[in-house]
Write a protein that holds these residues in place. Structure first.
Motif, PDB file in Angstrom:
ATOM      1  N   TYR A 152     -14.643  -5.938 -31.578  1.00  0.00           N
ATOM      2  CA  TYR A 152     -14.827  -6.615 -32.433  1.00  0.00           C
ATOM      3  C   TYR A 152     -14.163  -7.871 -32.547  1.00  0.00           C
ATOM      4  O   TYR A 152     -14.609  -8.906 -32.895  1.00  0.00           O
ATOM      5  CB  TYR A 152     -13.922  -5.846 -33.432  1.00  0.00           C
ATOM      6  CG  TYR A 152     -14.554  -4.917 -33.652  1.00  0.00           C
ATOM      7  CD1 TYR A 152     -15.660  -4.133 -33.789  1.00  0.00           C
ATOM      8  CD2 TYR A 152     -13.250  -3.760 -33.751  1.00  0.00           C
ATOM      9  CE1 TYR A 152     -15.631  -2.762 -34.129  1.00  0.00           C
ATOM     10  CE2 TYR A 152     -13.746  -2.322 -34.401  1.00  0.00           C
ATOM     11  CZ  TYR A 152     -14.727  -1.707 -33.940  1.00  0.00           C
ATOM     12  OH  TYR A 152     -15.531  -0.834 -34.626  1.00  0.00           O
ATOM     13  N   LEU A 155     -17.117 -12.615 -21.422  1.00  0.00           N
ATOM     14  CA  LEU A 155     -16.450 -11.940 -20.640  1.00  0.00           C
ATOM     15  C   LEU A 155     -16.190 -10.838 -21.099  1.00  0.00           C
ATOM     16  O   LEU A 155     -14.885 -10.365 -21.274  1.00  0.00           O
ATOM     17  CB  LEU A 155     -15.874 -12.582 -19.750  1.00  0.00           C
ATOM     18  CG  LEU A 155     -17.359 -14.100 -19.245  1.00  0.00           C
ATOM     19  CD1 LEU A 155     -15.694 -14.661 -17.848  1.00  0.00           C
ATOM     20  CD2 LEU A 155     -17.678 -14.026 -17.970  1.00  0.00           C
ATOM     21  N   GLY A 205     -11.261   4.749 -35.346  1.00  0.00           N
ATOM     22  CA  GLY A 205     -11.347   5.770 -36.639  1.00  0.00           C
ATOM     23  C   GLY A 205     -12.816   5.523 -37.818  1.00  0.00           C
ATOM     24  O   GLY A 205     -12.602   6.496 -38.729  1.00  0.00           O
ATOM     25  N   THR A 237     -17.908  -7.978 -16.385  1.00  0.00           N
ATOM     26  CA  THR A 237     -17.650  -8.991 -15.182  1.00  0.00           C
ATOM     27  C   THR A 237     -15.893  -9.223 -15.846  1.00  0.00           C
ATOM     28  O   THR A 237     -16.157  -9.814 -16.888  1.00  0.00           O
ATOM     29  CB  THR A 237     -18.360 -10.180 -15.949  1.00  0.00           C
ATOM     30  OG1 THR A 237     -19.348  -9.836 -15.944  1.00  0.00           O
ATOM     31  CG2 THR A 237     -17.697 -11.467 -14.824  1.00  0.00           C
ATOM     32  N   PRO A 238     -14.824  -8.612 -14.454  1.00  0.00           N
ATOM     33  CA  PRO A 238     -13.522  -8.486 -15.295  1.00  0.00           C
ATOM     34  C   PRO A 238     -12.881 -10.094 -14.915  1.00  0.00           C
ATOM     35  O   PRO A 238     -13.001 -10.366 -13.657  1.00  0.00           O
ATOM     36  CB  PRO A 238     -13.175  -7.012 -14.709  1.00  0.00           C
ATOM     37  CG  PRO A 238     -14.205  -7.077 -13.007  1.00  0.00           C
ATOM     38  CD  PRO A 238     -14.921  -7.798 -13.687  1.00  0.00           C
ATOM     39  N   SER A 279      -3.922   5.688 -29.520  1.00  0.00           N
ATOM     40  CA  SER A 279      -3.943   6.509 -30.366  1.00  0.00           C
ATOM     41  C   SER A 279      -5.452   7.648 -29.979  1.00  0.00           C
ATOM     42  O   SER A 279      -5.877   7.240 -28.950  1.00  0.00           O
ATOM     43  CB  SER A 279      -4.802   5.468 -32.362  1.00  0.00           C
ATOM     44  OG  SER A 279      -4.310   6.274 -33.445  1.00  0.00           O
ATOM     45  N   TYR A 302      -3.214  -6.660 -33.809  1.00  0.00           N
ATOM     46  CA  TYR A 302      -3.359  -5.441 -35.480  1.00  0.00           C
ATOM     47  C   TYR A 302      -2.752  -4.036 -35.517  1.00  0.00           C
ATOM     48  O   TYR A 302      -3.165  -3.235 -36.309  1.00  0.00           O
ATOM     49  CB  TYR A 302      -5.117  -5.295 -35.373  1.00  0.00           C
ATOM     50  CG  TYR A 302      -6.023  -6.210 -34.867  1.00  0.00           C
ATOM     51  CD1 TYR A 302      -5.832  -8.238 -35.706  1.00  0.00           C
ATOM     52  CD2 TYR A 302      -7.288  -6.178 -33.774  1.00  0.00           C
ATOM     53  CE1 TYR A 302      -6.503  -8.787 -35.252  1.00  0.00           C
ATOM     54  CE2 TYR A 302      -7.308  -7.572 -33.587  1.00  0.00           C
ATOM     55  CZ  TYR A 302      -7.539  -8.415 -33.699  1.00  0.00           C
ATOM     56  OH  TYR A 302      -8.233 -10.023 -33.509  1.00  0.00           O
ATOM     57  N   VAL A 303      -2.578  -3.808 -34.665  1.00  0.00           N
ATOM     58  CA  VAL A 303      -1.734  -1.991 -34.538  1.00  0.00           C
ATOM     59  C   VAL A 303      -2.980  -1.286 -34.195  1.00  0.00           C
ATOM     60  O   VAL A 303      -4.001  -1.100 -34.047  1.00  0.00           O
ATOM     61  CB  VAL A 303      -0.311  -2.019 -35.209  1.00  0.00           C
ATOM     62  CG1 VAL A 303       0.153  -0.647 -34.986  1.00  0.00           C
ATOM     63  CG2 VAL A 303       0.979  -3.280 -35.730  1.00  0.00           C
ATOM     64  N   GLY A 304      -2.960  -0.475 -35.393  1.00  0.00           N
ATOM     65  CA  GLY A 304      -3.993   0.662 -35.748  1.00  0.00           C
ATOM     66  C   GLY A 304      -5.359  -0.318 -37.065  1.00  0.00           C
ATOM     67  O   GLY A 304      -5.876   0.860 -37.512  1.00  0.00           O
ATOM     68  N   GLY A 364      -7.281  -2.683 -37.148  1.00  0.00           N
ATOM     69  CA  GLY A 364      -7.973  -4.558 -35.975  1.00  0.00           C
ATOM     70  C   GLY A 364      -9.420  -4.158 -36.717  1.00  0.00           C
ATOM     71  O   GLY A 364     -10.228  -5.247 -36.173  1.00  0.00           O
TER      72      GLY A 364
HETATM   73  C1  LIG Z   1      -7.764   6.439 -31.624  1.00  0.00           C
HETATM   74  C2  LIG Z   1      -8.290   4.711 -32.085  1.00  0.00           C
HETATM   75  C3  LIG Z   1      -8.023   5.062 -33.580  1.00  0.00           C
HETATM   76  C4  LIG Z   1      -8.376   3.470 -34.666  1.00  0.00           C
HETATM   77  N1  LIG Z   1      -8.645   3.966 -35.982  1.00  0.00           N
HETATM   78  C5  LIG Z   1      -8.669   2.515 -36.269  1.00  0.00           C
HETATM   79  C6  LIG Z   1      -9.315   1.910 -37.907  1.00  0.00           C
HETATM   80  O1  LIG Z   1      -9.209   3.242 -37.986  1.00  0.00           O
HETATM   81  N2  LIG Z   1      -8.989   1.244 -38.682  1.00  0.00           N
HETATM   82  C7  LIG Z   1      -8.623   0.316 -37.870  1.00  0.00           C
HETATM   83  O2  LIG Z   1      -9.026  -0.387 -38.613  1.00  0.00           O
HETATM   84  N3  LIG Z   1      -7.828   0.084 -36.691  1.00  0.00           N
HETATM   85  C8  LIG Z   1      -8.143   1.485 -36.014  1.00  0.00           C
HETATM   86  N4  LIG Z   1      -7.695   1.366 -34.724  1.00  0.00           N
HETATM   87  C9  LIG Z   1      -7.269   0.266 -34.320  1.00  0.00           C
HETATM   88  C10 LIG Z   1      -8.927  -1.253 -33.405  1.00  0.00           C
HETATM   89  O3  LIG Z   1     -10.277   0.172 -33.308  1.00  0.00           O
HETATM   90  C11 LIG Z   1      -8.794  -1.935 -32.975  1.00  0.00           C
HETATM   91  O4  LIG Z   1      -7.162  -2.738 -33.535  1.00  0.00           O
HETATM   92  C12 LIG Z   1      -9.939  -2.972 -32.526  1.00  0.00           C
HETATM   93  O5  LIG Z   1     -10.532  -2.373 -32.348  1.00  0.00           O
HETATM   94  C13 LIG Z   1      -9.482  -4.244 -31.763  1.00  0.00           C
HETATM   95  O6  LIG Z   1     -10.332  -4.707 -31.329  1.00  0.00           O
HETATM   96  P1  LIG Z   1     -10.381  -5.661 -30.048  1.00  0.00           P
HETATM   97  O7  LIG Z   1     -11.714  -6.627 -30.311  1.00  0.00           O
HETATM   98  O8  LIG Z   1      -9.384  -6.213 -30.671  1.00  0.00           O
HETATM   99  O9  LIG Z   1     -10.169  -4.850 -28.699  1.00  0.00           O
HETATM  100  P2  LIG Z   1     -10.737  -3.313 -28.111  1.00  0.00           P
HETATM  101  O10 LIG Z   1     -11.817  -3.099 -29.098  1.00  0.00           O
HETATM  102  O11 LIG Z   1     -10.111  -3.006 -26.997  1.00  0.00           O
HETATM  103  O12 LIG Z   1     -11.625  -5.443 -27.282  1.00  0.00           O
HETATM  104  C14 LIG Z   1     -11.368  -5.532 -26.414  1.00  0.00           C
HETATM  105  C15 LIG Z   1     -11.781  -5.627 -24.793  1.00  0.00           C
HETATM  106  O13 LIG Z   1     -11.286  -6.573 -23.453  1.00  0.00           O
HETATM  107  C16 LIG Z   1     -12.457  -6.208 -22.227  1.00  0.00           C
HETATM  108  N5  LIG Z   1     -11.511  -6.514 -21.357  1.00  0.00           N
HETATM  109  C17 LIG Z   1      -9.779  -5.891 -20.888  1.00  0.00           C
HETATM  110  N6  LIG Z   1      -9.267  -6.762 -20.477  1.00  0.00           N
HETATM  111  C18 LIG Z   1      -9.997  -7.575 -19.951  1.00  0.00           C
HETATM  112  C19 LIG Z   1     -10.338  -8.422 -19.210  1.00  0.00           C
HETATM  113  N7  LIG Z   1      -9.218  -8.829 -17.845  1.00  0.00           N
HETATM  114  N8  LIG Z   1     -11.397  -9.080 -18.945  1.00  0.00           N
HETATM  115  C20 LIG Z   1     -12.406  -8.965 -19.221  1.00  0.00           C
HETATM  116  N9  LIG Z   1     -12.471  -7.634 -20.259  1.00  0.00           N
HETATM  117  C21 LIG Z   1     -11.484  -6.910 -20.708  1.00  0.00           C
HETATM  118  C22 LIG Z   1     -12.088  -4.330 -22.822  1.00  0.00           C
HETATM  119  O14 LIG Z   1     -12.638  -3.738 -21.677  1.00  0.00           O
HETATM  120  C23 LIG Z   1     -12.441  -3.929 -24.193  1.00  0.00           C
HETATM  121  O15 LIG Z   1     -13.578  -4.428 -24.704  1.00  0.00           O
HETATM  122  C24 LIG Z   1      -7.744   2.384 -33.862  1.00  0.00           C
HETATM  123  C25 LIG Z   1      -7.148   2.093 -32.607  1.00  0.00           C
HETATM  124  C26 LIG Z   1      -7.470   3.699 -31.983  1.00  0.00           C
HETATM  125  C27 LIG Z   1      -7.436   3.357 -30.449  1.00  0.00           C
END
Ligand SMILES: Cc1cc2nc3c(=O)[nH]c(=O)nc-3n(C[C@H](O)[C@H](O)[C@H](O)COP(=O)(O)OP(=O)(O)OC[C@H]3O[C@@H](n4cnc5c(N)ncnc54)[C@H](O)[C@@H]3O)c2cc1C
Length: 458
Positions: free
Chosen positions: A38, A59, A73, A211-212, A256, A376-378, A380
C-alpha cells in the motif's frame, strides 16, 4: 512459491497473480519507489494524479501485495500506532487532534478512491466494535472513551456500549460492554492492493515485479537487473526493511498471524452478529482482530508469534502452529457456536514494522532525496494512504495541512543491537501474555503490562 498460498486473501482474488515483467535494465526516473505494498502504491497513485508528467518507477521483489498488504486483517481503520495522550504530550493537544482527524478523513479517502477507481475490494464501512469481557476490560473501555473526550473527540467518534448494545453488534461469550467507532471499513486487503497496482499502471506508473533492490542510495536504487537513477528514492518496505543493507535496526519485524474459517451458514451469523461487517476486537493486551468477510467467513488474527533474532524475515516465520492453535482456541472461547467441528480452512501470517519508539513516520530528506514511510505496527491499511498523500506533497515541494502533521519527518531511534533487541521484544510479548492471564485470574489490571508499554513508548 505459489503466491496464492500466502494468505486466504491472495488465494481468493479473481486473477492468476502472474508476475509483471521485471526491470529490463538501467533506467532513469523522477521518483523510484521500493516496495509495491500500500505505501509504495499509494505514493505512486497520488504523485501520478498530481503530476501526470512525472516518471515514476515501482520496484517490487516479488509481486504487488506480496507483503503485509496482501495478508492483513482488512481493517481500514483510523487507528494510529501512537495513541492520543502520548501524541498530545509530545506535540500538543491541537496537533494530536489534527493527526487523529486526518486518520478519520483517511478512511473516507480510501473509500472514495476505491469507488472512483472501481476497485472491487468488498469495502464495507461498518465501523469497529471493541468488546469488554471482564471488569478490567470494561475499565479500559471506559478509560478509552474518557481519554478520547479529553482530547477533543465526540460520541460520534467513539462511544461506550453497555452489555446489550455491544452484544447486539457482536454476540461474543460473556460480553459486559465495549466501545464502537464508525471510523473503520472492512476490506479484502489483497483485492485492494492488486486493484491499486492496476490503478497506478493506468496512470502511467511503471511497476516492475520480481525485481529485488539490493541497495538504496541517494539518486539510485540498485537491482541485479540494473540501476534506476532518480533524484527521489522512496523506501516502502515496512517489515522487510531490515533485509536492506544499512537498515537492520530501523524497524523490528514483528509477526502477526491469522486463520479463516470456511464460509459460515446464516444461522451461525445470526448468533454472532456483525451484521454491518463491523471489524471487532477486545480489550486484552495481546491484540486480536477479526472481520466477517464478504463471503461469510470469519477471518481472525493476533500477535504473539516470537520476534526472530537479528530481525530476520523468512517465509517459514509466517507459519507458527502454536499461534494458529491459540487463535483457533480464542475463536471458540469468543463464539462457542464455532466449536471444533467448524473447519479452519486457511492459516497464514506476515511481518509488520515496529519502530523503537512505536511511532509511525513519513518523511523526505531533502539533502539526499531519500524518502520513507512506515513503522505502522498493525495499523498500516489506513495509515499508508495518509503516508502516500503526504509523500506526494513532500516530494512535489508543497506545504500543506498534511505535511504539517506531527509524524512528518519524525526520526525514530534505532533498535538496540542484538541480543538486547531480541530480549526486549520477546520479553515485551511475554509480559503482555502473562498480564492477560493474570487479569483473568485476579480480575485486576496488570501493573507490569502498563510499565512495559510505557517503556516501549506507546
Ligand atoms: C497478519 C497481518 C494482519 C494485519 N492486519 C492489519 C489490519 O487489519 N489493519 C491495519 O491497518 N494493518 C494491519 N496490518 C499491517 C498492515 O498490513 C501493514 O502495515 C501494511 O500492509 C504495510 O504496507 P506497506 O506497503 O508499508 O508494506 P508491505 O505491504 O509489507 O509491502 C512492502 C513490500 O516491499 C517489498 N520489498 C521488500 N524488500 C524489498 C526489496 N529489497 N526490493 C524490492 N521490494 C522489496 C515486499 O515484497 C513487499 O511487497 C497487518 C499485518 C499483518 C502481517
Amino acid at each position: 512459491m505459489r503466491y496464492q498460498d500466502l494468505s486466504y486473501w491472495l488465494s481468493s482474488v479473481d486473477e492468476p497473480l502472474t508476475p509483471r515483467p521485471g526491470l529490463p535494465g538501467d533506467t532513469d526516473a523522477d521518483v523510484v519507489i521500493v516496495g509495491a505494498g500500500y505505501t509504495g502504491l499509494w505514493t505512486a497513485y497520488y504523485l501520478a494524479a498530481a503530476d501526470p508528467t512525472l516518471r515514476i518507477v515501482v520496484l517490487e521483489k516479488e509481486i504487488a501485495g506480496y507483503g503485509a498488504s496482501g495478508r492483513n486483517g482488512g481493517w481500514c481503520s483510523a487507528l494510529f500506532p501512537t495513541s492520543l495522550p502520548p501524541l498530545a504530550r509530545r506535540h500538543g493537544r491541537d496537533r494530536a487532534l489534527a493527526m487523529q482527524r486526518a486518520m478519520h478523513e483517511t478512511v473516507r479517502e480510501v473509500g472514495r478512491v476505491v469507488a472512483a477507481e472501481g476497485i472491487d475490494c468488498d469495502w464495507r464501512a461498518g465501523g469497529t466494535v471493541v468488546l469488554a469481557r471482564t471488569d478490567v476490560q470494561l475499565g479500559r473501555a471506559r478509560a478509552a472513551v474518557a481519554e478520547a473526550r479529553e482530547h477533543g473527540l465526540a460520541d460520534a467518534d467513539l462511544v461506550l456500549l453497555d452489555a446489550a448494545e455491544a452484544a447486539a453488534r457482536c454476540h461474543a461469550e460473556g460480553v459486559r460492554g465495549g466501545t464502537y467507532t464508525p471510523h473503520c471499513a472492512a476490506v479484502h486487503p489483497a483485492k485492494l492492493v492488486r486493484g491499486l497496482a492496476a490503478a497506478v499502471e493506468r496512470r502511467g506508473v511503471r511497476v516492475f515485479e520480481r525485481t529485488p533492490v539490493t541497495a538504496l542510495r541517494p539518486g539510485a536504487a540498485v537491482t541485479p537487473a540494473g540501476v534506476v537513477r532518480a533524484p527521489v528514492v522512496v523506501r516502502a518496505t515496512e517489515g522487510f526493511t531490515p533485509t536492506l543493507p544499512g537498515q537492520r535496526r530501523a524497524v523490528a519485524p514483528v509477526y502477526s498471524l491469522m486463520v479463516a474459517t470456511a464460509p459460515l451458514p446464516e444461522a451461525t451469523w445470526a448468533e454472532i452478529g456483525l451484521a454491518e461487517r463491523e471489524t471487532f476486537s477486545d480489550y486484552r493486551h495481546v491484540i486480536i482482530y477479526g472481520q466477517r468477510t464478504a463471503d461469510g467467513r470469519l477471518a481472525f488474527g493476533g500477535r504473539g508469534a516470537p520476534y526472530h533474532y537479528g530481525s530476520r524475515v523468512r517465509p517459514d516465520f509466517d507459519r507458527e502452529p502454536r499461534v494458529f492453535a491459540a487463535l483457533r482456541r480464542v475463536l471458540g472461547e469468543l463464539f462457542p457456536v464455532l466449536g471444533p467441528d467448524v473447519p479452519v480452512t486457511h492459516t497464514w501470517g506476515g511481518p509488520l514494522g515496529v519502530a523503537r519508539d512505536w511511532a509511525a513516520s513519513v518523511g523526505l530528506d531533502r539533502s539526499t532525496g531519500l524518502a520513507w514511510a512506515g513503522g505502522y505496527v498493525g495499523d498500516g491499511v489506513g495509515t499508508s494512504n495518509l503516508a502516500g498523500r503526504t509523500l506526494a506533497d513532500l516530494i512535489r515541494g508543497e506545504q500543506t495541512d498534511l505535511t504539517a502533521l506531527p509524524w512528518v519527518n519524525h526520526r525514530s531511534p534505532k533498535w538496540e543491537p542484538e541480543p538486547m533487541r531480541w530480549l526486549a521484544v520477546n520479553a515485551g510479548l511475554k509480559v503482555m501474555f502473562s498480564a492477560d492471564e493474570a487479569e483473568l485470574r485476579t480480575n485486576r489490571p496488570s501493573r507490569r503490562a502498563k510499565t512495559f508499554s510505557h517503556l516501549l513508548g506507546h
